[in-house]
Scaffold this motif. Structure first.
Motif, PDB file in Angstrom:
ATOM      1  N   ARG A 161       0.853  -1.193   0.000  1.00 62.25           N
ATOM      2  CA  ARG A 161       0.000   0.000   0.000  1.00 62.25           C
ATOM      3  C   ARG A 161       0.888   1.241   0.000  1.00 62.25           C
ATOM      4  O   ARG A 161       1.941   1.251   0.618  1.00 62.25           O
ATOM      5  N   ARG A 162       0.401   2.289  -0.680  1.00 61.68           N
ATOM      6  CA  ARG A 162       1.102   3.586  -0.656  1.00 61.68           C
ATOM      7  C   ARG A 162       0.458   4.420   0.446  1.00 61.68           C
ATOM      8  O   ARG A 162      -0.642   4.930   0.286  1.00 61.68           O
ATOM      9  N   VAL A 163       1.159   4.549   1.567  1.00 63.72           N
ATOM     10  CA  VAL A 163       0.623   5.258   2.734  1.00 63.72           C
ATOM     11  C   VAL A 163       1.217   6.663   2.782  1.00 63.72           C
ATOM     12  O   VAL A 163       2.441   6.820   2.784  1.00 63.72           O
ATOM     13  N   PRO A 164       0.368   7.697   2.818  1.00 64.93           N
ATOM     14  CA  PRO A 164       0.890   9.070   2.840  1.00 64.93           C
ATOM     15  C   PRO A 164       1.565   9.416   4.164  1.00 64.93           C
ATOM     16  O   PRO A 164       1.036   9.129   5.243  1.00 64.93           O
ATOM     17  N   LEU A 165       2.749  10.023   4.047  1.00 64.48           N
ATOM     18  CA  LEU A 165       3.484  10.526   5.220  1.00 64.48           C
ATOM     19  C   LEU A 165       3.256  12.021   5.403  1.00 64.48           C
ATOM     20  O   LEU A 165       3.399  12.545   6.497  1.00 64.48           O
TER      21      LEU A 165
END
Length: 152
Positions: free
Chosen positions: A44-48
Motif C-alpha cells: 500500500r502507498r501510505v501518505p506521510l
C-alpha cells in the motif's frame, strides 16, 4: 456527497528519499504545486505528508541552502493529515481549517492513498452547484411568470 467525488485520483507522489530537485521536477512535469510523500507498507502507498513548492522555497532557497542536499523526507510536514473516501464536505473543510491546510490526501479504509482533494477542487464543485441552483431559481421565476400570464 462523499469527498471522493471531487477528489483527484491521479496523485503525484514520491518516496521520502526522493531528492528535492527530483520532487521539483515532478511538480513541473505534472503541473502541480505539491507532491504527496508516501511510504510503501504491505503493498500500500501510505501518505506521510505533503511537500509543496512553497516548502521547498522556504526550507532551502530562502535560507540559502543547497536543495540538492535535502530529500522530501527532510522537509515533509508530517504526520499526514488525511481524509477518508467517504468523508463529507463539511468534515473535509473542518479538517482543512483546523490544520490550516488546503490539500488533503484521500485514503481508503486501509489508509492507502486513493486521491487528493484541494480547496480549489471544493470551490470548483461548489461553484458549479451554486450555478445550477441559480439557474433553477431563474427558470422557476420564468415559469411562474408564464403561468401567471396565462391564467384568467
Amino acid at each position: 456527497m462523499p469527498i471522493s467525488e471531487c477528489s483527484n485520483s491521479k496523485v503525484v507522489s514520491c518516496n521520502a528519499d526522493a531528492a528535492l530537485p527530483e520532487v521539483a521536477a515532478l511538480m513541473r512535469r505534472h503541473h502541480v504545486g505539491d507532491v504527496v510523500v508516501i511510504e510503501e507498507r504491505d503493498g500500500r502507498r501510505v501518505p506521510l505528508g505533503i511537500v509543496t513548492d512553497r516548502d521547498i522555497v522556504l526550507e532551502t532557497m530562502a535560507l540559502d541552502l543547497d536543495a540538492k542536499l535535502f530529500t522530501a523526507g527532510d522537509i515533509v510536514m508530517g504526520p499526514a493529515v488525511t481524509v477518508g473516501l467517504d468523508a463529507g464536505f463539511v468534515e473535509t473543510l473542518r479538517l482543512m481549517r483546523q490544520h490550516g491546510i488546503r490539500r488533503l490526501p484521500v485514503v481508503d479504509a486501509s489508509g492507502a492513498l486513493a486521491g487528493i482533494v484541494t480547496g480549489d477542487d471544493i470551490v470548483r464543485l461548489l461553484s458549479l452547484e451554486l450555478s445550477l441552483l441559480t439557474g433553477a431559481i431563474a427558470s422557476e421565476q420564468r415559469q411562474e411568470r408564464r403561468l401567471r400570464k396565462s391564467m384568467p
